[in-house]
Write a protein that holds these residues in place. Structure first.
Motif, PDB file in Angstrom:
ATOM      1  N   ALA A 283      -6.479   9.592  -6.105  1.00  0.00           N
ATOM      2  CA  ALA A 283      -6.496  10.978  -5.640  1.00  0.00           C
ATOM      3  C   ALA A 283      -5.826  11.886  -6.663  1.00  0.00           C
ATOM      4  O   ALA A 283      -4.845  11.508  -7.304  1.00  0.00           O
ATOM      5  N   SER A 284      -6.386  13.086  -6.788  1.00  0.00           N
ATOM      6  CA  SER A 284      -5.828  14.099  -7.664  1.00  0.00           C
ATOM      7  C   SER A 284      -6.213  15.454  -7.088  1.00  0.00           C
ATOM      8  O   SER A 284      -7.383  15.843  -7.154  1.00  0.00           O
TER       9      SER A 284
ATOM     10  N   ALA B  81      -4.752  10.179  -0.589  1.00  0.00           N
ATOM     11  CA  ALA B  81      -4.118   8.865  -0.645  1.00  0.00           C
ATOM     12  C   ALA B  81      -4.095   8.241   0.744  1.00  0.00           C
ATOM     13  O   ALA B  81      -3.820   8.908   1.736  1.00  0.00           O
ATOM     14  N   GLY B  82      -4.436   6.959   0.799  1.00  0.00           N
ATOM     15  CA  GLY B  82      -4.466   6.223   2.059  1.00  0.00           C
ATOM     16  C   GLY B  82      -5.852   6.114   2.669  1.00  0.00           C
ATOM     17  O   GLY B  82      -6.071   5.275   3.551  1.00  0.00           O
ATOM     18  N   ASP B  83      -6.792   6.947   2.234  1.00  0.00           N
ATOM     19  CA  ASP B  83      -8.162   6.858   2.740  1.00  0.00           C
ATOM     20  C   ASP B  83      -8.819   5.579   2.234  1.00  0.00           C
ATOM     21  O   ASP B  83      -8.440   5.033   1.197  1.00  0.00           O
ATOM     22  N   LYS B  84      -9.831   5.111   2.954  1.00  0.00           N
ATOM     23  CA  LYS B  84     -10.576   3.910   2.572  1.00  0.00           C
ATOM     24  C   LYS B  84     -11.924   4.299   1.986  1.00  0.00           C
ATOM     25  O   LYS B  84     -12.651   5.112   2.557  1.00  0.00           O
ATOM     26  N   ILE B  85     -12.245   3.710   0.841  1.00  0.00           N
ATOM     27  CA  ILE B  85     -13.549   3.921   0.216  1.00  0.00           C
ATOM     28  C   ILE B  85     -14.253   2.565   0.160  1.00  0.00           C
ATOM     29  O   ILE B  85     -13.662   1.581  -0.259  1.00  0.00           O
TER      30      ILE B  85
ATOM     31  N   ASP C  44     -17.546  -3.995  -0.888  1.00  0.00           N
ATOM     32  CA  ASP C  44     -16.107  -4.139  -1.116  1.00  0.00           C
ATOM     33  C   ASP C  44     -15.458  -2.813  -0.800  1.00  0.00           C
ATOM     34  O   ASP C  44     -16.091  -1.766  -0.819  1.00  0.00           O
ATOM     35  N   GLU C  45     -14.165  -2.879  -0.531  1.00  0.00           N
ATOM     36  CA  GLU C  45     -13.416  -1.691  -0.093  1.00  0.00           C
ATOM     37  C   GLU C  45     -12.126  -1.573  -0.876  1.00  0.00           C
ATOM     38  O   GLU C  45     -11.535  -2.564  -1.301  1.00  0.00           O
ATOM     39  N   ALA C  46     -11.669  -0.323  -1.032  1.00  0.00           N
ATOM     40  CA  ALA C  46     -10.391  -0.053  -1.687  1.00  0.00           C
ATOM     41  C   ALA C  46      -9.707   1.105  -0.972  1.00  0.00           C
ATOM     42  O   ALA C  46     -10.358   1.893  -0.285  1.00  0.00           O
ATOM     43  N   THR C  47      -8.410   1.197  -1.153  1.00  0.00           N
ATOM     44  CA  THR C  47      -7.643   2.294  -0.599  1.00  0.00           C
ATOM     45  C   THR C  47      -7.360   3.315  -1.698  1.00  0.00           C
ATOM     46  O   THR C  47      -6.987   2.938  -2.813  1.00  0.00           O
ATOM     47  N   VAL C  48      -7.574   4.579  -1.408  1.00  0.00           N
ATOM     48  CA  VAL C  48      -7.307   5.644  -2.375  1.00  0.00           C
ATOM     49  C   VAL C  48      -5.800   5.717  -2.600  1.00  0.00           C
ATOM     50  O   VAL C  48      -5.028   5.733  -1.654  1.00  0.00           O
ATOM     51  N   SER C  49      -5.402   5.718  -3.859  1.00  0.00           N
ATOM     52  CA  SER C  49      -3.962   5.792  -4.184  1.00  0.00           C
ATOM     53  C   SER C  49      -3.614   7.129  -4.801  1.00  0.00           C
ATOM     54  O   SER C  49      -4.455   7.880  -5.192  1.00  0.00           O
TER      55      SER C  49
ATOM     56  N   LYS D 247     -18.909   4.975   1.098  1.00  0.00           N
ATOM     57  CA  LYS D 247     -18.438   5.629   2.318  1.00  0.00           C
ATOM     58  C   LYS D 247     -16.944   5.903   2.189  1.00  0.00           C
ATOM     59  O   LYS D 247     -16.200   5.076   1.670  1.00  0.00           O
ATOM     60  N   LEU D 248     -16.545   7.050   2.676  1.00  0.00           N
ATOM     61  CA  LEU D 248     -15.132   7.422   2.736  1.00  0.00           C
ATOM     62  C   LEU D 248     -14.756   7.450   4.208  1.00  0.00           C
ATOM     63  O   LEU D 248     -15.304   8.249   4.970  1.00  0.00           O
ATOM     64  N   ASN D 249     -13.865   6.544   4.600  1.00  0.00           N
ATOM     65  CA  ASN D 249     -13.459   6.420   6.005  1.00  0.00           C
ATOM     66  C   ASN D 249     -14.667   6.321   6.931  1.00  0.00           C
ATOM     67  O   ASN D 249     -14.708   6.915   8.003  1.00  0.00           O
ATOM     68  N   GLY D 250     -15.695   5.580   6.509  1.00  0.00           N
ATOM     69  CA  GLY D 250     -16.872   5.342   7.341  1.00  0.00           C
ATOM     70  C   GLY D 250     -17.976   6.379   7.237  1.00  0.00           C
ATOM     71  O   GLY D 250     -19.049   6.195   7.808  1.00  0.00           O
ATOM     72  N   LYS D 251     -17.768   7.466   6.508  1.00  0.00           N
ATOM     73  CA  LYS D 251     -18.787   8.508   6.353  1.00  0.00           C
ATOM     74  C   LYS D 251     -19.439   8.400   4.979  1.00  0.00           C
ATOM     75  O   LYS D 251     -18.750   8.261   3.968  1.00  0.00           O
TER      76      LYS D 251
END
Length: 103
Positions: free
Chosen positions: A11-12, A80-84, A98-103, A50-54
């Motif tokens: 995130a930025s 930060a904390g969102d799931k992609i 695969d999934e990652a968490t936005v940092s 998808k970002l948080n399922g969207k």
């Protein structure tokens, strides 16, 4: 099944930059093996994110994309904390998510 994707999302400000390295052989169907037989086509056809399922990203690819493709895109509104989650589907019907968490 292919190796896991490597996903990094940072995130930025009001957006996140997502970087994805996909493990896939990506055969075009035009190359020949040592015995002269054509290697069958095998490539990623669809990529979605998808970002948080969207749904936030969708692409259609073809045989011209290189082996182990790298993809980078930006997502507005990610923090930060969102799931992609990134998913690909190839022309043989195999899929990988695969999934990652936005940092």
């Amino acid at each position: 099944m292919a190796d896991p994707m490597r996903i990094r999302a940072q995130a930025s400000g009001e957006k996140a930059t997502v970087r994805v390295l996909m493990s896939h052989e990506m055969e075009s169907g035009q190359r020949k093996d040592a015995s002269g037989k054509t290697v069958p086509a095998w490539y990623i056809q669809e990529v979605t994110a998808k970002l948080n399922g969207k749904d936030v990203f969708s692409a259609e690819w073809g045989p011209a994309v290189s082996k182990n493709p790298f993809l980078q895109f930006a997502v507005k509104g990610a923090k930060a904390g969102d799931k992609i989650a990134v998913t690909w589907k190839d022309n043989k019907g195999e899929t990988r998510t695969d999934e990652a968490t936005v940092s």
